[in-house]
Design an enzyme around this catalytic site. Structure first.
Site, PDB file in Angstrom:
ATOM      1  N   ASP A 227       0.818  -1.211   0.000  1.00 27.70           N
ATOM      2  CA  ASP A 227       0.000   0.000   0.000  1.00 27.70           C
ATOM      3  C   ASP A 227       0.859   1.272   0.000  1.00 27.70           C
ATOM      4  O   ASP A 227       1.873   1.335   0.696  1.00 27.70           O
ATOM      5  CB  ASP A 227      -0.851  -0.036   1.277  1.00 27.70           C
ATOM      6  CG  ASP A 227      -1.744   1.174   1.428  1.00 27.70           C
ATOM      7  OD1 ASP A 227      -2.687   1.304   0.636  1.00 27.70           O
ATOM      8  OD2 ASP A 227      -1.492   1.999   2.333  1.00 27.70           O
ATOM      9  N   GLU A 301       1.599  -0.360  -4.929  1.00 26.03           N
ATOM     10  CA  GLU A 301       0.660   0.709  -5.255  1.00 26.03           C
ATOM     11  C   GLU A 301       1.375   2.049  -5.228  1.00 26.03           C
ATOM     12  O   GLU A 301       1.750   2.539  -4.162  1.00 26.03           O
ATOM     13  CB  GLU A 301      -0.484   0.759  -4.235  1.00 26.03           C
ATOM     14  CG  GLU A 301      -1.473   1.871  -4.560  1.00 26.03           C
ATOM     15  CD  GLU A 301      -2.288   2.369  -3.369  1.00 26.03           C
ATOM     16  OE1 GLU A 301      -3.445   2.766  -3.573  1.00 26.03           O
ATOM     17  OE2 GLU A 301      -1.767   2.383  -2.238  1.00 26.03           O
TER      18      GLU A 301
END
Ligand code: NAG
Ligand code: NAG
Ligand code: NAG
Ligand code: CA
Ligand code: CA
Length: 581
Positions: A227, A301
């Site tokens: 993330d 990401e």
């Protein structure tokens, strides 16, 4: 003598060539698979408290298998106070209690293994929860954990009031700094107040996160999606006299001063140290893979420039993630785009990607409006054709296989901090991520078969009575059936190993070709509600006839219908997979 020397050389050269063309070479499991993203709160609720959970997911894994995916990626399932719905982790080594127990997770892994599905977890390395033991210990003055976070003195303004250290903004609006009286300093939170950034300039933090990776990989997960990776490091303040410098204004006029986009994030994003950290993580993955020979996969990401995204793949001898997420089909194209925009966007990633790396295609996730809403429901099959038949890895966000659209979530029902923090009951929906997180549509029963609770954590989207898995399984032709057929098709060598080229045949029709050993397929998407007769002989070596292999739900064509390649009629929004005869 000469012949004896040359013969082995010849064999070595030709076999090297064979490998380069991927011929007869077993590709690593992840290179040809479909990764299916599950947002755990919204997939299936086993105990009917209105919140999805692990046992719910386990009970529905057959669906994932049936549509043809080979792996699931679960958004965070770790212990969390849920200020950012699991992206604020209180205990990186434990399962969140609303979702179940470690035993439940082990049962999920066992079931997945039985079905031949790999499991990928979400690593959230940029921050912990403010309710983690780490942060609580920091507040108590425990030096080890104090150093896990990024602290800075406030500044006194001309009226004698304490102000945050600098102008840095949170991605969820307002200052990125929060004062804590216990320590008399501000801590950095690039995301919500409840997500204090971890200090990656502290070797203890670096080791701790590597241990988190080892813990779950050793438990049997096949990798991690990482993330917000480009926010890991902030600039080294020692280079700026020991004080974090203000970020310059972005110059964007469409955003207000409280907004994240008001500033250009040159000191809080995409720092060089971040890439080296990620390469170090890949070494940890390799260390685990060496134990059993199974390649573990990292997907990162980063919403960043294409140059920065492909930098994650690696540098020199250093390897990075196998899949730096390619978000271009989310950020660069939508229903208003032309065929040229689509071609340009697809080609862009293929152009910048290093030749020896694998591309990946993503059209939706838990942070972005659903694919069917951005592109329009008429393009669902055509977009799935693109995602599943382009070279490389395909990623599907749960619901894309049936064309789920964004739910309407009222201000009263809004729970996403990104929406709530706007304090704007009129415009909140532009920032809220709740619409793409509404519960999955299994059938036409109460709450779409997601839960029998009176109230689900987010309302079920309207229209589920007709848009659900059960209806589409029963229908002769449906998004689901087409998705399954595409998943089958992508197992063919043409799609696993074949080459790619593409054309915008006019302003509305995008076509790409995949070919391998004399076999040719053409994938065609008409992006507008307009009929055309198309000449596919603009592609080199395409002549004679083409035959229909698959068509979108609005297509009048049947499998096996044949057309001369120089005059293929298409109707509005039609998507086709054609085989060259
Ligand atoms: C953590 O942060 C949230 C805001 O995101 C706040 O409501 C909560 O009180 C904080 N908890 C602690 C223990 O500081
Ligand atoms: C970051 O790395 C790039 C590529 O190695 C280099 O060109 C650049 O100067 C570095 N930037 C800083 C601030 O060190
Ligand atoms: C193309 O299809 C037509 C009609 O089905 C057939 O008559 C013709 O022989 C085919 N041409 C080629 C080159 O296969
Ligand atoms: Ca539940
Ligand atoms: Ca950070």
């Amino acid at each position: 003598m000469r012949a004896i020397i040359f013969l082995p050389l010849f064999i070595i050269l030709s076999s090297g060539n064979v490998i380069k063309q991927n011929d007869e070479k077993e590709l690593e499991w992840w290179k040809t698979t479909i990764f299916y993203q599950i947002y755990p709160r919204s997939f299936a609720d086993s105990d009917n408290d209105g919140i999805g959970d692990l046992n719910g997911i386990t009970s529905k894994l057959e669906h994932v298998k049936e549509i043809g995916a080979g792996a699931i990626w679960l958004s965070p399932i770790f212990q969390s106070p849920m200020y950012d719905f699991g992206y604020d982790i209180a205990d990186f080594y434990a399962i969140h209690d609303e979702y179940g127990t470690m035993e439940d997770f082990e049962a999920l892994l066992a079931k997945a293994d039985e079905l031949g599905l790999k499991v990928i977890l979400d690593l959230v390395p940029n921050h912990a929860s403010n309710e983690s033991m780490w942060f609580q210990e920091a507040l108590k003055g425990n030096e080890k954990y104090y150093n896990y976070f990024v602290w800075e003195d406030g500044v006194i303004d001309e009226n004698g009031n304490m102000q945050p250290p600098n102008n840095w903004r949170s991605q969820f609006r307002g200052s990125a700094w929060e004062y804590r009286e216990e320590v008399g300093k501000y801590y950095l939170h690039q995301f919500v107040v409840g997500q204090p950034d971890l200090n990656y300039r502290n070797p203890d933090v670096v080791e701790e996160i590597k241990n988190v990776i080892r813990f779950w990989l050793n438990k049997g997960v096949a990798g991690f999606r990482v993330d917000a990776v480009n926010c890991l490091f902030e600039v080294d303040k020692d280079l700026y006299g020991g004080k974090y410098p203000d970020e310059p204004l972005s110059g964007r006029r469409d955003v207000d001063p409280g907004s994240y986009d008001y500033l250009a994030h040159i000191y809080t994003k995409d720092q060089n140290e971040t890439y080296y950290m990620v390469y170090d993580w890949r070494d940890v993955f390799e260390e685990i893979s060496a134990q059993d020979g199974l390649e573990r996969v990292m997907m990162t990401e980063a919403y960043a420039t294409i140059q920065d995204v492909v930098r994650y793949y690696g540098e020199g001898e250093r390897k990075g993630p196998q899949m730096p997420f390619n978000f271009n089909l989310i950020t660069d194209v939508d229903a208003s785009s032309s065929a040229a925009d689509m071609k340009h966007t697809v080609d862009k990633f293929l152009t910048y990607k290093p030749v020896d790396k694998v591309s990946n295609w993503v059209v939706g996730n838990h942070d972005n409006s659903r694919m069917a809403s951005r592109y329009g429901s008429s393009l669902v099959d055509g977009i799935n054709m693109i995602v599943l038949l382009l070279p490389g890895v395909a990623v599907t966000y749960m619901g894309e296989e049936i064309g789920m659209i964004d739910g309407e979530v009222s201000w009263e029902d809004t729970v996403d901090p990104s929406g709530c923090n706007t304090n704007d009951p009129i415009n909140y929906y532009k920032s809220s991520r709740d619409p793409e997180r509404t519960p999955f549509h299994w059938n036409a029963e109460k709450n779409a078969g997601f839960s029998t609770a009176e109230k689900t954590w987010l309302p079920v989207a309207q229209g589920y009575e007709t848009l659900n898995v059960e209806v589409q399984k029963a229908a002769e032709k449906s998004h689901l059936k087409i998705y399954q057929a595409l998943a089958d098709l992508r197992r063919d060598d043409v799609f696993r190993l074949g080459r790619y080229d593409s054309l915008a045949l006019n302003k509305d029709v995008f076509v790409f070709r995949r070919w391998y050993k004399g076999e040719n397929y053409l994938v065609l998407l008409n992006m507008r509600d307009k009929d055309y007769t198309l000449d596919l002989t603009y592609f080199e070596n395409i002549h004679g006839n083409v035959t229909v292999v698959l068509s979108s739900i609005q297509s009048p064509k049947d499998e096996g219908d044949t057309y001369p390649a120089f005059a293929v009629p298409v109707v509005g929004f039609e998507g086709l997979v054609l085989k060259h005869l």
